[in-house]
Structure formats: structure tokens, C-alpha cells
Design a protein around this motif. Structure first.
Motif, mmCIF file in Angstrom:
data_model
loop_
_atom_site.group_PDB
_atom_site.id
_atom_site.type_symbol
_atom_site.label_atom_id
_atom_site.label_comp_id
_atom_site.label_asym_id
_atom_site.label_seq_id
_atom_site.Cartn_x
_atom_site.Cartn_y
_atom_site.Cartn_z
ATOM 1 N N TRP A 73 -4.966 -3.890 -4.092
ATOM 2 C CA TRP A 73 -5.570 -4.343 -3.819
ATOM 3 C C TRP A 73 -5.369 -5.827 -4.575
ATOM 4 O O TRP A 73 -4.585 -5.679 -5.401
ATOM 5 C CB TRP A 73 -6.417 -4.347 -3.975
ATOM 6 C CG TRP A 73 -7.863 -2.925 -3.525
ATOM 7 C CD1 TRP A 73 -7.251 -2.078 -3.860
ATOM 8 C CD2 TRP A 73 -8.073 -2.562 -2.848
ATOM 9 N NE1 TRP A 73 -7.487 -0.588 -2.921
ATOM 10 C CE2 TRP A 73 -7.978 -1.121 -1.938
ATOM 11 C CE3 TRP A 73 -9.109 -3.541 -2.008
ATOM 12 C CZ2 TRP A 73 -8.404 -1.223 -0.967
ATOM 13 C CZ3 TRP A 73 -9.637 -3.077 -1.078
ATOM 14 C CH2 TRP A 73 -10.314 -1.434 -0.619
ATOM 15 N N TYR A 130 -7.749 6.059 -2.314
ATOM 16 C CA TYR A 130 -6.756 6.043 -1.088
ATOM 17 C C TYR A 130 -5.652 5.748 -1.772
ATOM 18 O O TYR A 130 -4.781 5.895 -1.372
ATOM 19 C CB TYR A 130 -7.235 4.515 -0.075
ATOM 20 C CG TYR A 130 -8.640 5.020 0.578
ATOM 21 C CD1 TYR A 130 -8.952 6.411 1.448
ATOM 22 C CD2 TYR A 130 -9.232 4.265 0.255
ATOM 23 C CE1 TYR A 130 -9.622 6.921 1.837
ATOM 24 C CE2 TYR A 130 -10.619 4.701 1.054
ATOM 25 C CZ TYR A 130 -10.838 6.038 1.980
ATOM 26 O OH TYR A 130 -11.326 5.979 2.557
ATOM 27 N N SER A 133 -13.697 -2.840 1.457
ATOM 28 C CA SER A 133 -14.595 -2.858 -0.042
ATOM 29 C C SER A 133 -15.633 -3.200 -0.320
ATOM 30 O O SER A 133 -16.516 -2.727 -0.981
ATOM 31 C CB SER A 133 -14.239 -4.441 -1.173
ATOM 32 O OG SER A 133 -14.648 -5.701 -0.107
ATOM 33 N N LEU A 175 -14.070 1.915 -4.849
ATOM 34 C CA LEU A 175 -13.330 3.157 -4.490
ATOM 35 C C LEU A 175 -12.713 3.111 -6.040
ATOM 36 O O LEU A 175 -11.748 4.110 -6.104
ATOM 37 C CB LEU A 175 -12.278 2.376 -3.613
ATOM 38 C CG LEU A 175 -12.344 2.076 -2.355
ATOM 39 C CD1 LEU A 175 -11.154 1.674 -1.624
ATOM 40 C CD2 LEU A 175 -12.987 3.883 -2.141
ATOM 41 N N CYS A 198 1.049 -1.262 0.108
ATOM 42 C CA CYS A 198 -0.048 0.040 0.154
ATOM 43 C C CYS A 198 0.447 1.282 0.253
ATOM 44 O O CYS A 198 0.452 2.538 -0.598
ATOM 45 C CB CYS A 198 -1.194 0.047 1.236
ATOM 46 S SG CYS A 198 -2.333 -0.752 0.938
ATOM 47 N N PRO A 217 -6.875 7.486 4.610
ATOM 48 C CA PRO A 217 -7.789 5.869 5.112
ATOM 49 C C PRO A 217 -8.944 6.807 6.130
ATOM 50 O O PRO A 217 -8.775 7.257 7.277
ATOM 51 C CB PRO A 217 -7.464 5.079 5.365
ATOM 52 C CG PRO A 217 -6.341 5.150 5.571
ATOM 53 C CD PRO A 217 -5.413 6.699 5.194
ATOM 54 N N ASN A 242 -8.363 -1.298 4.917
ATOM 55 C CA ASN A 242 -9.749 -0.620 4.063
ATOM 56 C C ASN A 242 -10.226 -1.867 3.725
ATOM 57 O O ASN A 242 -9.417 -2.752 2.405
ATOM 58 C CB ASN A 242 -9.441 -0.172 2.709
ATOM 59 C CG ASN A 242 -8.478 1.916 2.648
ATOM 60 O OD1 ASN A 242 -9.228 2.623 3.954
ATOM 61 N ND2 ASN A 242 -7.658 1.781 2.210
ATOM 62 N N LYS A 257 -10.316 -6.794 1.236
ATOM 63 C CA LYS A 257 -9.194 -5.932 1.824
ATOM 64 C C LYS A 257 -8.268 -5.585 1.403
ATOM 65 O O LYS A 257 -7.603 -6.460 0.449
ATOM 66 C CB LYS A 257 -8.934 -6.436 2.892
ATOM 67 C CG LYS A 257 -9.664 -6.143 4.878
ATOM 68 C CD LYS A 257 -9.641 -7.010 6.008
ATOM 69 C CE LYS A 257 -10.226 -6.030 6.537
ATOM 70 N NZ LYS A 257 -9.340 -6.501 8.208
ATOM 71 N N CYS A 258 -7.625 -4.462 1.543
ATOM 72 C CA CYS A 258 -6.298 -3.831 0.581
ATOM 73 C C CYS A 258 -4.971 -4.417 1.476
ATOM 74 O O CYS A 258 -5.109 -5.036 2.893
ATOM 75 C CB CYS A 258 -6.225 -2.633 0.810
ATOM 76 S SG CYS A 258 -5.776 -2.192 2.044
ATOM 77 N N HIS A 309 -4.331 2.966 -2.696
ATOM 78 C CA HIS A 309 -4.300 1.578 -1.757
ATOM 79 C C HIS A 309 -4.367 0.173 -3.176
ATOM 80 O O HIS A 309 -4.556 0.651 -4.478
ATOM 81 C CB HIS A 309 -4.325 1.235 -0.577
ATOM 82 C CG HIS A 309 -4.282 1.915 0.289
ATOM 83 N ND1 HIS A 309 -4.293 1.477 1.784
ATOM 84 C CD2 HIS A 309 -4.044 3.037 0.883
ATOM 85 C CE1 HIS A 309 -4.430 2.012 2.286
ATOM 86 N NE2 HIS A 309 -3.947 3.267 1.708
#
Lengths: 572, 714
Positions: free
Chosen positions: A480, A476, A506, A510, A414, A531, A504, A498-499, A478
Motif C-alpha cells: 500500500w 493479505y 481499504s 487490515l 503486491c 484476497p 483490495n 487501494k493496494c 499486499h
């Protein structure tokens, strides 16, 4: 007869980076490192090919120390990564991978290397300013009044080393244990120039991980203790155990065997005179009412016998690595001579016990003020134990770095993707005057910046080893992960949960996009946001200091290598 | 130096293939009925007889990295538990194959790793319900032993060579009448007289092949020529070797006639109430049918328990047991003696005559007894010159002087007996014999400890350290006598026994007439000793005979039937998307792979013990049980019930099935689950490895080797 050979002239290699052999070696090295990266990384077996010990590892420290490379360009790279590892322990693979990626990307740009270097330095300063600013959205501050963030840091280190062969309960158990050991090393009273204590790892190979333990003080292995009289250390004065700590050999051998011959008349035995000298010391120790003698090396059996008869406990073969913590624990300097003892050279301990662990016997020295502790580390076989030891040392080091600078970066790729989208956003809004200052065009700048961001992103992509798609979100920034085998669909939110760092979910849309594959980013990215919640219990976190240094080292090393014009090889 | 790098092909993982082929050699070593193997070194034509996974691995050529790791894993299990190595080896093979098949089906490595390790963890938790405390084992075994028809079958099993030894026969009768246990270490209380003690406790019989007549060739004659390693392993079936009575554990033909008479005699005695003797039952339940070792173990337990009663020491202490192997005596002479039994030269044995029965002054030395010996860590000075100032009279040589001094010390302190941890100088040994001092070298540390404790002697490193306070007293030495009272002369070496009143040390004297079998007997003995030791440490045991593995299989079935996405529950604590993703999709395939390990384990054990004629039949039986367990609702309850009835895998094909009372068998808890875990860890470790990096080799050497095309250089 000596034969003279004519000196060979040195070999000049110009533009080393353009050579095929270099780029092949570089991509092979980067391939090896890439395959090791992250919790799902693949392992490497290091061995000599003739049936010796096999080291199974995915850690940069073990890998780089035994990779021997022939080309100077690679040597430069490896030397600077190893230097980073020796200072920070963590983020070695990140550094090496980023460096390889940067070299490959920058090399393929059609921009003069001096311009690339200038621009990339600017990009680095943008990154560092951002990471160090309060506005940085990819870092969390570490609160030492609660253990949660610290546990996350340690857990992230352990889970990223699959060759340790830990299952979940074992990871949890060891995480707590490592943190506990670290807490022991923090002094109770904080003064100016406070120094952290030391955690010594005691190897117990062949046992299950759950048998590991932390004890205050030090353990010295004493295999012969069962043959000695069952003694406990007495306390002559004030309930303390008066301790003498020797760092010279007391085995009774001659002290200077290096040079020159000694001539003695027959009938005189040097051994006997040495032993007498030792027994004199023994007598003085007894007279000074010492309760415990610890020696780094070996104590002569006769001296041991003499001390035991006088109720002085003797422990030998403590080893060099224990001397510094021993001296700190007892509050005395090691005695380096067997000829004279000053009354001030003794230290003290609170207690001495005999402990049995697995089939090993230990003398357990317990100090008054605990800043030294022992981590009895168990793992089922040797190769996994060695890997676990490296991981534990890294985790301890990460905690030490974090107490100095109580920050952590979001892990799981991330930080890399977030930084990349920050840079993309930032470079869009750069004024024309700044390009002039750097002496480059906007296009050149965009090219280099894109290469830089893609290098960062491909480090994040290296976390995936079984195929699948890597995404980043526009909100964000991030990282994934979508497992392989799913058709490309427009609605990614069905597939991601989730990232990478776990901060974060889902829940909201996003606006994900694929990280790899497309050329040029279609969306002009906005500045990535913070976040929503910053404190979560189970985050993947990276050491702030190590990652920052990794970023700097990678970029500076890449610049150095790009700048190489000649390699001059001495062929003699 | 250049560094070479070899890619392991992901689909046909070379490392896993190596593991699977190495482990294949250990198939016949699984279960209570092991087939011995000859390992032949083609270059020297020397062969070794092996019957355990450790010895197999020790004797194989393991230059590959996976082979090294396998060796390391087996050695670690051996060092820690001394049992469970064959299980480990077998599961390594079975799971490697299963994982290879997963790879063929394109299951991602991370999914295999996370599902397998979580499922194993879950199984290990599940099987805790099949643990039983050692206290309950004793109760259970007691109650089962008074069952009326248990007796008959046991007498059938006693095919023994009692005729060799009339004294044992008498003892045996006595013991049988005291309790009707098959192994009647009896109620006789310890008397001060050691002889009496021996007579009662110390006479195990030759190994009974309890069910071995039923062993069929399992068809693994083809087993494993390990290619390219220069070593041929071939399994030799018992059937093939029955012409040699030493290799066969059954010896049926020899004793069939005696057996009948014996049976008739015994059947007269019927159920008397069984007297419990603490660990004896447990020892039997853990012995898995190896009678010789069990009897020795029960003698040890009985002796140590009695000692524990009046000394308060621990019930069972393996540090107080040593072995002494006597080659050339029939196996029926194996026994347990208090004190230290060891072999000495005939010259040394002559010294013993002078000792008669008087108490001896004993000296313990924890190093070598030679002139050159210095304690560890002493660096010899190499550059010292000695000058002879008065070269007049013919002085003694330095060595003679030392000899004279040492003998002087020994005689002045009136030492009779010296136990030395290391080597002893030959000349000094001779001098001591002339002075009637018995010096015994190579004495294990535990033995020194035991003598230190009981005699008060304090070990010294050099004789010059010796003081009167270091000496102990009260030791006695005698020639070791077999249980029939004869002193044995084994030619080159003579067994002697050193004892002290009240010593905690026991020597298990293991005898055999076959040199190649000696190691095997000693290994088996220690395995049983450690099994009991671990059972006591754990405080509980597993139900044996396949119960635990069966429950694992049924538990895996249940895990597979659980709705998908269990990852979300399990992963709640720590989310790791790089590992966890894609797991649920491949879960059923991977769980099946894990199950295959135990399924094969059970079927091979059943085949090896002749409870099934073929693997197919074994699998049918397993499926049958699994189905019934699932139908029953609570698999663990079903398995427990079947186990108590003795019905679990009792063998449908054997003609004796009707009246063979299955003795309850138990297994170690930690040793077993650790063997599973170690096996899986090894397989997963190798699975996750994608490259070998070879260090320190010359580039040319690698280029010239046969696999040179696989290497890449940096």
C-alpha cells in the motif's frame, strides 16, 4: 620492423566484492535501475554527448544494452539480466533490482557465503513451490474466453513505461489494439505443434497514437509506387494471386564480389549478361502465370518494366525481417536462386491492395489464412515512438507467454510483499531437522531469510519515487502506498484507498504496518490470505513466467556473484 | 568503453532550463506579426535571416539532449503540419518555466505529470465547441463581407505597389468591381486560353502590412544570447529596419500617396452581392493577414476547383503544387502558373526557340542521367578486369561511347524534352543542346507524376530501357513571362515553363529581390498552403484570434474550482496508486502552471500584434475577458459572441481601434491541439528525466570537459 613487447602478467583480484570500487559501482547501477522502476519511474536520456539521437527510456532492455560497465562483477550481473530479457522481455528491472538488493543484503550478513547460498536456494524453492501451487494467493488464472484479464496484462505493461507519453484514452486504445493484433496471430485451427503467427510493427513516426491501426497481412513500404502504372494484381487462376517470393537480389549486380578477380575481354559486359539472366527469369515467371513477384532486395528496373508490361505486379525491398512471415503467409519457400525455378516454388495470396498511410505508400498483402498481421504504430516523436515500440513488443511477448501458461501475478508491488510475508510465516514454522540438512543454525537461517524478504520488499518500495510511506497489511500481505506530506498516524485506513495491484480496498481494517524503517518485524505473521474477490476489472498484473524467471535469475546470479573469490584479468 | 552518468538536479532541472532558454529565442516569432531575426555565426561571420521556429531551431547549435529533443519535436510538427511550430516552441518555453516553479514549490513530479496531461486532455475536449465546419466559415465570411463599413477599413489596408505594374492595377479594378472582397479571385470562369487565366487569377500584390504600422517594439531586443553555443540570436525589430524596404513588410512610406488616390477611386464602388467561390473565403480566414501568400493560394484554389468540376479530382491537392523561386524580381511578380516553371541555363534556353509552339515528345527519368548512375541497391563489382584483345585502332574512350549511344537513343526516338529526377551529365547536356533536346534535371517526383498522368509517359531508369510506349506527347515549353508580358532574363539562369494541355500541376512562382528573404517567402507560402490543406482534412476550423486559448483558460479555472478528489472519478477506470496519490493536494498549483502557458501565449501575441502596449496591459485584458466569461455562466457562449462581434482582444490602445474592422480569423484544429500536446509531452518527458547517460565517449574526454565533476562512471 616488428617490435616485441613482453607479455604482462594477469592481474589477480581476490575477494572482489569487498573492494570499494565494486560496491560503489554496484550501488550506482542499482540507483539508476531503481529510479527507472514502475509507472512513476524517472527516465534516462541516452545519447553520445555530441548532438546525436537521444533515446529517452526507463526500460531495462534499452538501458542495459547501452550501459557499458568496466567491472567483471557488474558484467556478470548485466549479462544474466539481459539473457532473461531476451527470453521473456518483461520484468528486467525487477530482476536486476532484486539481484542488486540481494547482493547488498547478503554481503552485509556475517554468514559464510556458502551457507548463505544454501539457505537462499532453499528459500527460492519455497517461493517457487508456493507460486506454482493452487494455494498461491498472489496469482490469478487467466481466462482466455474473456478479454478482461488479458487487457489488464497489456495495460500494466504500457502504463509502466512513462516515456511512451500516453494519456489514458491512448493507453486504452493501444491496449485493445495490441490484444487484437495478438488475436490475429493465434491460428484458428489448433493442431499438434501449433505455432503462433507474427505481428509486424510498421513504423509511422510523427503521427498521434490514436492513428495506430491493425491490419491482417503484411504491409511493404513502396515509395515509388506512385510512379509506377496504377496496377492491381490480376488473378490468373482460381481467384488466387499466384506469388513468387525471392530472397536473392534481383538488382542485376554480380553475385560473388567477395574474393578473386574476374577477367573479361573488352566488349563483353557482365551487367548486360546478368540482366539477360534476370529477363530470362522474368520470362519464366510470365510463362508460369505468376501474378505477383515479391523480392527481399532490389529488382532491376528493366525487369520491373518487363514484368509490368506483362501485367505482373512487382514489389521489391521487402526486407529480411518480413521474409519469414511472408513465406508463412504465402505458403511458399523463398526462392534463393535466379537460375532455376521449380513449378512448386510459388505461393498464393488472397488480395493485394495499395494503401496510403500518413504520407507513406504501402503495398498491402492479404493472405487467405491470417496468422500474420501488421500493427501500424504511431507516436508523436521519435524518442517516444521507440519507447512505445519496445513496450508493444514486450506486451505481445507477455501475451504469448501467458497463452502457454495461463496465469498472472498481482503487480504493483503486491506479489513481492505477499511473497515476503509468506516466507516470513513459513520460516517460523520450519523444523529443526531442515536446518541440520542445510548445515546451518536457526539464527543463520533467520538472518538470510530476513535479508531475502527485505530485498523483495525494497523492490516493492522502489515503485515510489516522490517520497511517501509504503505499507503492507497483515491480512493479505499486499503493498500500500501513502503519499508524502501526511503526518504519521495510527489509523492508516484514512489515507490508503487501494493496494498496489488494485484488488483490495481499504474498507476493513487490515492492520497496516510500515515496510521500511523498523528493524525486525514485531508481529509474527500469519499465512497471508487470499484476497476476497479474485476477479476485478482493472488490476495491475505481471506476466507469470517472466516474474518467476526473474526471481530465479536474480537469486542465482546473486549467489554466483557472492561465490566469486578471484577475478583474473588478462592485461594484454 | 566507460559509461558516464550525470544527475540532473531535481529542483533546478537543467533540462527544463535548457528548454526554456532555447524557446525564449522564439518569442518574437509568435502570432501573425512576426519579427524577423538575424542569426549570426560568430566563427564565420555568416548570417541568416529567419522568421519561423523551424528555421530558428535549424540554425541553432543544439548539442544538449534537451535541445535535440526540442529539435526533434519541432521537426516532427513541421513534417506533419507545416504550421504551429512557433506555438509549440513558445509553449515549450512557457510550460518549462511554469513546471520549474512547481518544482520550486516541492510539487511531486508524478502530480505535475498526471494533472497537466489530464487537464490538457480535458481542455482539448472542451474547445471542440469552438470548432466550426468549413462550410459555415464560407457562409459566415460571405455575409460579413457585405457589411457596409467593412469596406472602408480594407481599403486602408491596401497599401500596395500597384504602380510597378499597371496591368495588375487594371486587373485589380476589374476584380474589385466584381466583388468587394478584399481578395477578389473572381467569378471569371476558366477559359481555355492560359494567358487569360493568368491575367485574372494570378496577380497578388506585395505583402500588405495590414496592421503592422501599429507594431511597437516589444522590448525583446535583449532576447537571448544563447550562452556557450557560439551563436548569437538577436531579434531585430521592424522599427529598426524600416530604412530597408526589403525587410519591412509594411512599406507604408512608399505608397502612402498612391494609397490615397486609390482609396478615393475605390470608395465609389459599394456593396455588390458577394459571390462565393468555395474555398477562397476559407483561405482568407486562414491567411492571418499575409496577403501575398493568400492571393497565390486563392489562385491555386480557383484553378483546382475548376479542374475538379470537370475532372472529378479532389478540391485541393497539395501534391499538385510546386514552387519556383526567382531571385531578382520584385515581389509583385509572384504568381501561379499552370505547368512546371523552373530555371535552366541560357544555353538550354536557346533550345526553346526551335520548339516554337509545336507539341513535344517528352521522356521522364526517375534516376540520374549519368554514365555512372545505377539504381538503388545495385552493388558495383570492384574486381573486374577488362582485357583489350585487339589493341589496334584508336578506339573511342568509354565515356564518349556512352555519350554517343545515349544521344543516339534520344534522337532515334525523336525525344524533345527530358525531365530527370536526379542529376544530368554535363557532357550529355551539351550534346542534347546541340541536338535541340531540352534536358531538365532535379525535377521533383510529384512533377514527374503529374506529367506521367497527363502525357501518358512511363518513367524509365536507364535510357537503354526506352521504348516508344514510354514516351509521352503534347508537352510545350516556353520562356516564362512575368504578368506584364516581359520575358525575364535573370542573368545566370532563365525561367522556363513546361506545360501540357490539361495538366493538374501548378507552379507558384515566388519572387523577391532579396536573397535572404527568399527562403522566408517560400516557407510562408507553404505554411498557408498546408493550413488550407489541413482545414479541409479536418473539415472544420477553430475560431482564431485567441478564442480557443481563452476558453482553455476559463476551463482550467473551472477545473480548479471543482471539488477536490476528482481523481477518484477520473481514476475509476484504472487505478494506479503509484501515480494517482497525492494528486489532489497539488492540483491547483499545477493547473495554474498549465494556464500560465496560454496566458503568456495570448499576451505575447497581443504585444507582437500591437493590440496591447505591454504584457501587463494584455494580462489585464485577458483577466477582464475571463471575468466576463465566468460571469456570463457559459464561457464558450460568451467567447463565441465576442468573436462574432469581432471584439475579442481587439486592442484597447490602438488609435485605429474604432474603425479597424477585425477580419474573422480561423485556425487549424488538429495542428493547434497537436502543437499543444507535443509541447506538453516534451516538457513532461524532460521533467521526468533525472539523468543523462552518455555513451561511446572516452572517459578522459569527459573528465577534461568543463562539467566533469557532474559525471559518475560505472
Amino acid at each position: 620492423m616488428a617490435r616485441l613487447e613482453a607479455k604482462k602478467p594477469p592481474l589477480f583480484i581476490s575477494e572482489p566484492l569487498t573492494k570499494d570500487t565494486v560496491s560503489q559501482s554496484l550501488s550506482l547501477l542499482s540507483g539508476i535501475l531503481k529510479s527507472c522502476y514502475g509507472p512513476a519511474g524517472r527516465l534516462k536520456q541516452l545519447h553520445n554527448g555530441v548532438g546525436g539521437y537521444v533515446c529517452t527510456t526507463s526500460q531495462s532492455s534499452a538501458l542495459l544494452s547501452c550501459l557499458s560497465v568496466s567491472h567483471p562483477v557488474l558484467r556478470v550481473l548485466m549479462a544474466s539480466v539481459q539473457n532473461h530479457i531476451s527470453r521473456f522481455s518483461d520484468c528486467g528491472l525487477f530482476t536486476a533490482l532484486l539481484c542488486c538488493n540481494l547482493i547488498e543484503r547478503f554481503k552485509s550478513l556475517n554468514v559464510a557465503s556458502c551457507t548463505v547460498i544454501k539457505i537462499s536456494k532453499h528459500l527460492l524453492s519455497l517461493c517457487m513451490d508456493y507460486l506454482k501451487s493452487e494455494a498461491c494467493a498472489c496469482r490469478v488464472s487467466v481466462d482466455f474466453s474473456s478479454v478482461e484479464t488479458l487487457l489488464c496484462l497489456v495495460r500494466s505493461v504500457l502504463t509502466s513505461k512513462p516515456a511512451c507519453m500516453l494519456n489514458k484514452p491512448e493507453v486504452d486504445y493501444l491496449t485493445t489494439l495490441i490484444l487484437k493484433a495478438f488475436m490475429f496471430t493465434v491460428p484458428c485451427r489448433v493442431e499438434t505443434n501449433t505455432v503462433l503467427g507474427k505481428c509486424v510493427i510498421v513504423p509511422v513516426k510523427g503521427r498521434k497514437v490514436m492513428d495506430s491501426a491493425v491490419l491482417p497481412g503484411l504491409l511493404i513500404e513502396a515509395p515509388e509506387i506512385q510512379l509506377a502504372k496504377p496496377i492491381t494484381a490480376r488473378r490468373t487462376c482460381s481467384n488466387m494471386i499466384k506469388t513468387a517470393l525471392f530472397c536473392v537480389s534481383m538488382s542485376g549486380d554480380l553475385c560473388n564480389p567477395e574474393e578473386g578477380a574476374i577477367t573479361v575481354p573488352q566488349g563483353i559486359s557482365l551487367e548486360v549478361s546478368e540482366l539477360n539472366q534476370l529477363l530470362n527469369i522474368g520470362k519464366q515467371l510470365v510463362d508460369d502465370e505468376v501474378d505477383l513477384v515479391v523480392c527481399q532486395k532490389v529488382i532491376h528496373p528493366s525487369l520491373k518494366q518487363y514484368l509490368q508490361e506483362n501485367h505482373v505486379m512487382a514489389v521489391d525491398r521487402a526486407g529480411l525481417s518480413l521474409m519469414e512471415p511472408l513465406s508463412r503467409m504465402t505458403g511458399s519457400n523463398p526462392i534463393a536462386s535466379i537460375h532455376s525455378l521449380s513449378p512448386s516454388c510459388y505461393g498464393s495470396l488472397k488480395d493485394v491492395r495499395i494503401e496510403n498511410f500518413a504520407s507513406k505508400h504501402f503495398v498491402h498483402l492479404i493472405p487467405n489464412d491470417t496468422v500474420v498481421c501488421s500493427l501500424i504504430l504511431c507516436n508523436r516523436n521519435e524518442t517516444a515512438w521507440d519507447e512505445l515500440k519496445r513496450a508493444c513488443e514486450t506486451a505481445e511477448h507477455v501475451l504469448q507467454l501467458t497463452i502457454k501458461e495461463p496465469l498472472a501475478l498481482l503487480g504493483g508491488g503486491c506479489t513481492e510483499t505477499h511473497l515476503a510475508s509468506y516466507i516470513r510465516h513459513k520460516t517460523c514454522s520450519l523444523s529443526t531437522s531442515s536446518f541440520k540438512d542445510m548445515g546451518c543454525s536457526r539464527t543463520q537461517y533467520q538472518l538470510v531469510a530476513d535479508g531475502f524478504c527485505r530485498s523483495l520488499e525494497s523492490v516493492a518500495c522502489s515503485l515510489s519515487h516522490d517520497g511517501g510511506e509504503i505499507l503492507t497489511d497483515v491480512v493479505y500481505g499486499h503493498c500500500w502506498f501513502v503519499p508524502s506530506g501526511f503526518p504519521s498516524v495510527s489509523n492508516w485506513s484514512d489515507l490508503v484507498s487501494k493496494c498496489g495491484c488494485g484488488i483490495n480496498g481499504s474498507a476493513e481494517n487490515l492492520n497496516w504496518r510500515l515496510l521500511q524503517g523498523q528493524f525486525g518485524s514485531p508481529i509474527i505473521p500469519g499465512c497471508p490470505k487470499d484476497p476476497p474477490v479474485k476477479v476485478a476489472d482493472f488490476l495491475t498484473l505481471d506476466c507469470f513466467a517472466a516474474k518467476c524467471s526473474g526471481l530465479q535469475v536474480a537469486l542465482e546470479t546473486a549467489n554466483l556473484i557472492l561465490d566469486l573469490t578471484y577475478v583474473i584479468e588478462d592485461q594484454n | 568503453l566507460p559509461m558516464a552518468f550525470r544527475d540532473l538536479n531535481a529542483r533546478r532541472h537543467i533540462g527544463l532550463q535548457q528548454l526554456s532558454s532555447l524557446a525564449g529565442a522564439g518569442r518574437a516569432l509568435l502570432g501573425p506579426m512576426k519579427s524577423c531575426k538575424f542569426i549570426v555565426d560568430e566563427s564565420t561571420n555568416q548570417s541568416t535571416l529567419i522568421c519561423s521556429a523551424v528555421r530558428l531551431i535549424e540554425n541553432l547549435d543544439l548539442t544538449s539532449a534537451a535541445g535535440q529533443l526540442l529539435n526533434e519535436t519541432i521537426q516532427a510538427q513541421n513534417k506533419e503540419f507545416k504550421t504551429g511550430m512557433s506555438t509549440l516552441l513558445f509553449l515549450v518555453g512557457a510550460w518549462s518555466n511554469a513546471v520549474l516553479e512547481c518544482l520550486q514549490q516541492n510539487v511531486p513530479v508524478s502530480a505535475i505529470v498526471s494533472v497537466m496531461s489530464e487537464a490538457l486532455n480535458s481542455c482539448c475536449e472542451k474547445v471542440q465547441c469552438l470548432q466550426i465546419s468549413i462550410h459555415d466559415v464560407n457562409k459566415e465570411q460571405c455575409s460579413s463581407s457585405v457589411r457596409p463599413h467593412a469596406f472602408k477599413s480594407r481599403t486602408c489596408q491596401i497599401g500596395c505597389d500597384i504602380l510597378l505594374n499597371p496591368q495588375i492595377f487594371l486587373d485589380f479594378q476589374k476584380e474589385i468591381s466584381a466583388s468587394e472582397e478584399i481578395v477578389p479571385i473572381n467569378s471569371c470562369s476558366r477559359q481555355d486560353d492560359d494567358c487569360n487565366f493568368n491575367k485574372h487569377l494570378v496577380s497578388p500584390l506585395v505583402t500588405f502590412g495590414s496592421i503592422s504600422p501599429l507594431v511597437k517594439p516589444t522590448g525583446d531586443k535583449s532576447a537571448s544570447v544563447i550562452a556557450g553555443s557560439g551563436v548569437i540570436t538577436s531579434s531585430c525589430n521592424k522599427k529598426k529596419l524600416t530604412h530597408s524596404r526589403y525587410f519591412s513588410t509594411l512599406e507604408k512610406s512608399h505608397f502612402s500617396s498612391q494609397q490615397c488616390g486609390f482609396q478615393g477611386y475605390l470608395s465609389g464602388q459599394s456593396a455588390e452581392p458577394c459571390e462565393c467561390y468555395g474555398l477562397g473565403h476559407l483561405a482568407m480566414a486562414l491567411s492571418h493577414g499575409n496577403q501575398t501568400s493568400m492571393k497565390l493560394l486563392q489562385s491555386i484554389v480557383a484553378y483546382q476547383q475548376e479542374r475538379a468540376e470537370w475532372s472529378g479530382s479532389s478540391q485541393f491537392n497539395i501534391a499538385e503544387v510546386v514552387t519556383c523561386c526567382l531571385l531578382g524580381l520584385p515581389e509583385s511578380y509572384s504568381c501561379v502558373c499552370p505547368g512546371f516553371v523552373t530555371l535552366v541555363s541560357p544555353e538550354q534556353a536557346t533550345v526553346i526557340k526551335y520548339f516554337e509552339d509545336k507539341p513535344l515528345r517528352i521522356l521522364l527519368m526517375d534516376g540520374d542521367l549519368t554514365e555512372q548512375y545505377r539504381h538503388l541497391g545495385f552493388n558495383r563489382a570492384c574486381n573486374v578486369r577488362t582485357i583489350l584483345e585487339h589493341p589496334g585502332l584508336q578506339e573511342d574512350k568509354a565515356g564518349d561511347l556512352w555519350l554517343k549511344n545515349m544521344l543516339g537513343i534520344l534522337t532515334s526516338f525523336e525525344v524533345n524534352l527530358v525531365l530527370v529526377k536526379g542529376n544530368v551529365c554535363e557532357n550529355l547536356l551539351e550534346g542534347c543542346i546541340a541536338n535541340s533536346i531540352l534536358v531538365i534535371g532535379s525535377v521533383p517526383r510529384d512533377v514527374l507524376c503529374a506529367f506521367r498522368e497527363v502525357t501518358g509517359a512511363q518513367p524509365v531508369t536507364y535510357l537503354t530501357q526506352l521504348k516508344a510506349s514510354c514516351l509521352g506527347s503534347g508537352a510545350q515549353v516556353e520562356l516564362w513571362k512575368a504578368s506584364d508580358g516581359r520575358a525575364m532574363d535573370l542573368g545566370e539562369l532563365v525561367p522556363v515553363r513546361v506545360k501540357v494541355q490539361g495538366i493538374s500541376l501548378l507552379t507558384a512562382v515566388l519572387t523577391s529581390t532579396v536573397a535572404s528573404k527568399m527562403q522566408l517567402i517560400e516557407d510562408q507560402f507553404w505554411t498557408f498552403v498546408y493550413r488550407l490543406h489541413h482545414a479541409l482534412n479536418d473539415g472544420k476550423v477553430f475560431l482564431g484570434g485567441g478564442a480557443v486559448e481563452l476558453l482553455c483558460l476559463s476551463h482550467i479555472q473551472m477545473l480548479g474550482d471543482q471539488p477536490l478528489q476528482p481523481a477518484n472519478n477520473a481514476m475509476k477506470d484504472f487505478h494506479n496508486p503509484w501515480v494517482a496519490a497525492s494528486v489532489s493536494e497539488y492540483k491547483p498549483v499545477v493547473l495554474q502552471a498549465l494556464a500560465r502557458g496560454w496566458k503568456q501565449y495570448l499576451s505575447v501575441v497581443m504585444c507582437n500584434t500591437a493590440k496591447a502596449a505591454s504584457e501587463l496591459e494584455a494580462c489585464t485584458s485577458i483577466e477582464h475577458h475571463l471575468q466576463k466569461a465566468a460571469d456570463c455562466g457559459s464561457p464558450s457562449a460568451y467567447i463565441l459572441k465576442e468573436f462574432r462581434r469581432g471584439d475579442l482582444f481587439r486592442g484597447c490602445s490602438s488609435p485605429f481601434a474604432d474603425h479597424t474592422e477585425v477580419l474573422k480569423v480561423y485556425d487549424n484544429v488538429t495542428a493547434k491541439t497537436e502543437a499543444w500536446r507535443r509541447a506538453l509531452d516534451l516538457v513532461l518527458l524532460v521533467l521526468q528525466t533525472d539523468a543523462e547517460i552518455i555513451t561511446g565517449h572516452k572517459r578522459n574526454q569527459l573528465l577534461n570537459s568543463h562539467g566533469s565533476s557532474e559525471f559518475m562512471f560505472l
